[in-house]
Enzyme design. Structure first.
Site, PDB file in Angstrom:
ATOM      1  N   GLU A   2      12.471   2.478  13.870  1.00 40.94           N
ATOM      2  CA  GLU A   2      11.488   3.718  13.225  1.00 40.94           C
ATOM      3  C   GLU A   2      10.082   3.584  14.294  1.00 40.94           C
ATOM      4  O   GLU A   2       9.894   2.688  14.951  1.00 40.94           O
ATOM      5  CB  GLU A   2      11.245   3.303  11.933  1.00 40.94           C
ATOM      6  CG  GLU A   2      10.677   2.219  11.511  1.00 40.94           C
ATOM      7  CD  GLU A   2      10.373   1.885  10.127  1.00 40.94           C
ATOM      8  OE1 GLU A   2      10.138   2.896   9.267  1.00 40.94           O
ATOM      9  OE2 GLU A   2      10.089   0.713   9.822  1.00 40.94           O
ATOM     10  N   TYR A  16       0.889  -1.223  -0.027  1.00 38.16           N
ATOM     11  CA  TYR A  16       0.057   0.006   0.004  1.00 38.16           C
ATOM     12  C   TYR A  16       0.731   1.104  -0.123  1.00 38.16           C
ATOM     13  O   TYR A  16       1.979   1.341   0.185  1.00 38.16           O
ATOM     14  CB  TYR A  16      -0.944  -0.077   0.889  1.00 38.16           C
ATOM     15  CG  TYR A  16      -0.273   0.422   2.363  1.00 38.16           C
ATOM     16  CD1 TYR A  16       0.640  -0.707   3.179  1.00 38.16           C
ATOM     17  CD2 TYR A  16      -0.613   1.692   3.259  1.00 38.16           C
ATOM     18  CE1 TYR A  16       0.991  -0.304   4.270  1.00 38.16           C
ATOM     19  CE2 TYR A  16       0.082   1.739   4.400  1.00 38.16           C
ATOM     20  CZ  TYR A  16       1.107   0.934   5.077  1.00 38.16           C
ATOM     21  OH  TYR A  16       1.551   1.195   6.205  1.00 38.16           O
ATOM     22  N   LYS A  61       6.637  -1.822   1.818  1.00 43.49           N
ATOM     23  CA  LYS A  61       5.261  -1.222   2.638  1.00 43.49           C
ATOM     24  C   LYS A  61       4.274  -2.265   2.457  1.00 43.49           C
ATOM     25  O   LYS A  61       3.287  -2.308   1.510  1.00 43.49           O
ATOM     26  CB  LYS A  61       4.704  -0.042   1.905  1.00 43.49           C
ATOM     27  CG  LYS A  61       3.998   0.882   2.713  1.00 43.49           C
ATOM     28  CD  LYS A  61       4.303   2.278   2.375  1.00 43.49           C
ATOM     29  CE  LYS A  61       3.241   3.126   3.184  1.00 43.49           C
ATOM     30  NZ  LYS A  61       3.516   3.325   4.666  1.00 43.49           N
ATOM     31  N   LEU A  69      11.199   1.109   6.897  1.00 46.48           N
ATOM     32  CA  LEU A  69      10.555   1.634   5.737  1.00 46.48           C
ATOM     33  C   LEU A  69      11.195   2.980   5.290  1.00 46.48           C
ATOM     34  O   LEU A  69      11.490   3.860   6.146  1.00 46.48           O
ATOM     35  CB  LEU A  69       8.965   1.723   5.766  1.00 46.48           C
ATOM     36  CG  LEU A  69       8.423   2.247   4.526  1.00 46.48           C
ATOM     37  CD1 LEU A  69       8.107   0.804   3.668  1.00 46.48           C
ATOM     38  CD2 LEU A  69       7.019   2.848   4.695  1.00 46.48           C
TER      39      LEU A  69
HETATM   40  N1  PLP Z   1       8.011   3.876   8.681  1.00 44.86           N
HETATM   41  C1  PLP Z   1       6.524   3.325   8.541  1.00 44.86           C
HETATM   42  C2  PLP Z   1       6.773   1.650   9.400  1.00 44.86           C
HETATM   43  C3  PLP Z   1       5.627   3.577   8.044  1.00 44.86           C
HETATM   44  O1  PLP Z   1       4.406   2.776   8.171  1.00 44.86           O
HETATM   45  C4  PLP Z   1       5.519   4.989   7.495  1.00 44.86           C
HETATM   46  C5  PLP Z   1       4.599   5.312   6.874  1.00 44.86           C
HETATM   47  O2  PLP Z   1       3.173   4.775   7.218  1.00 44.86           O
HETATM   48  C6  PLP Z   1       6.975   5.465   7.513  1.00 44.86           C
HETATM   49  C7  PLP Z   1       7.789   5.026   8.019  1.00 44.86           C
HETATM   50  C8  PLP Z   1       6.908   6.943   6.830  1.00 44.86           C
HETATM   51  O3  PLP Z   1       6.861   6.919   5.425  1.00 44.86           O
HETATM   52  P1  PLP Z   1       6.324   8.237   4.440  1.00 44.86           P
HETATM   53  O4  PLP Z   1       7.120   9.060   4.713  1.00 44.86           O
HETATM   54  O5  PLP Z   1       6.718   7.288   3.141  1.00 44.86           O
HETATM   55  O6  PLP Z   1       4.694   8.097   4.821  1.00 44.86           O
END
Ligand code: PLP
Length: 284
Positions: free
Chosen positions: A178, A31, A145, A203
């Site tokens: 994270e 997603y 993701k 991620l």
């Molecule tokens: N890390 C995780 C585990 C996430 O689920 C998300 C976003 O939902 C992020 C980091 C941040 O990613 P982005 O800046 O692309 O929203």
């Protein structure tokens, strides 16, 4: 509210996929969340690139060409009259009789929904948010993701139960990976911005990547390296980044004040720079 499911725009309440969709059976899907800020899609190219990467890692074909997906994204936003919203895109491997093996001729399912939001409260932005640390109990392909989010659901629930906004997940070596749905950042006592490097252990946030680029342009010194919980406790500033939080100050970690307990200047500067890059005023 209008959603998109496999070629059709349908009322949100009627949007559904089949019970034998592999997203439902196996969490066999990926997603993206793209924010709409002041009617503009933020970091659209980055999110589409990452969607392509996630699909590629799982050998799921694109359900439609990226150029077509862009048209659908705009149409969903338009039909929902959204100015400030979260646009959610999910691609599953498709409907097939339940079997762990990949189906021979997958027809991936594509779902888009759009939800209006105010992102954060003005108070959260002005005061910063509390976070807590939790063990990172996820798998080793956190770079994908994936919709398999149970570990993050449990982490976020722990945060909620502790009265916190977000949970910072910690690997057995004591380093912060994270947040449950955000990337984690600190600013050291020397004023160096630190965030964990992209690897299979996090991620690689699209907002993270934009913030690193903006930090470079602004001449803010930064390091991509793992940092420990102890280092975070001693940080001058901390914040999280994601599509929906942009850069949001973290002023408490496990009940301890970070810095002087108020949002720091680097987070403010980077959030402002991100909004300028998106081309809309801060919606909060
Ligand atoms: N890390 C995780 C585990 C996430 O689920 C998300 C976003 O939902 C992020 C980091 C941040 O990613 P982005 O800046 O692309 O929203």
């Amino acid at each position: 509210r209008i959603a998109y499911v496999n070629g059709r725009y349908v009322p949100h309440g009627e949007a559904s996929v089949h019970v034998e969709d592999r997203g439902f059976q196996f969490a066999d899907g990926v997603y993206e969340v793209v924010t709409v800020v002041g009617g503009k899609l933020a970091d659209e190219e980055g999110h589409l690139a990452r969607l392509g990467r996630s699909l590629g890692e799982l050998q799921i074909p694109w359900p439609v060409k990226p150029a077509v997906l862009k048209v659908i994204m705009r149409e969903v936003v338009r039909r929902n009259g959204a100015q400030n919203a979260l646009l959610y895109i999910q691609v599953n491997r498709g409907v097939a009789p339940r079997d762990f093996r990949f189906p021979a001729n997958p027809r991936p399912s594509l779902v888009l929904t759009c939800r209006r939001t105010k992102f954060q409260t003005a108070r959260q932005l002005a005061e910063g948010v509390p976070c807590v640390t939790v063990p990172d109990i996820r798998w080793l392909r956190r770079d994908i993701k994936s919709v398999a989010l149970l570990a993050q659901v449990l982490a976020k629930q722990k945060a909620v139960e502790a009265g916190a906004f977000e949970a910072w997940q910690v690997d057995p070596d004591g380093t912060v990976t994270e947040g449950s749905s955000s990337n984690a950042w600190i600013v050291t006592a020397d004023g160096v911005l630190v965030t964990r490097p992209a690897s299979n252990l996090i991620l690689n946030g699209i907002t993270r990547q934009s913030i690193l680029r903006l930090a470079g342009e602004l001449g803010i010194p930064f390091e991509e390296r793992p940092f420990t919980v102890e280092e975070a406790y001693a940080a001058r500033e901390a914040f999280i980044s994601s599509a929906s939080t942009f850069a949001l100050p973290v002023t408490r970690l496990d009940g301890r004040s970070i810095g002087d307990g108020t949002p720091g200047p680097l987070c403010r500067k980077l959030r402002q720079a991100y909004m300028e890059y998106v081309g809309s005023p801060d919606p909060v």
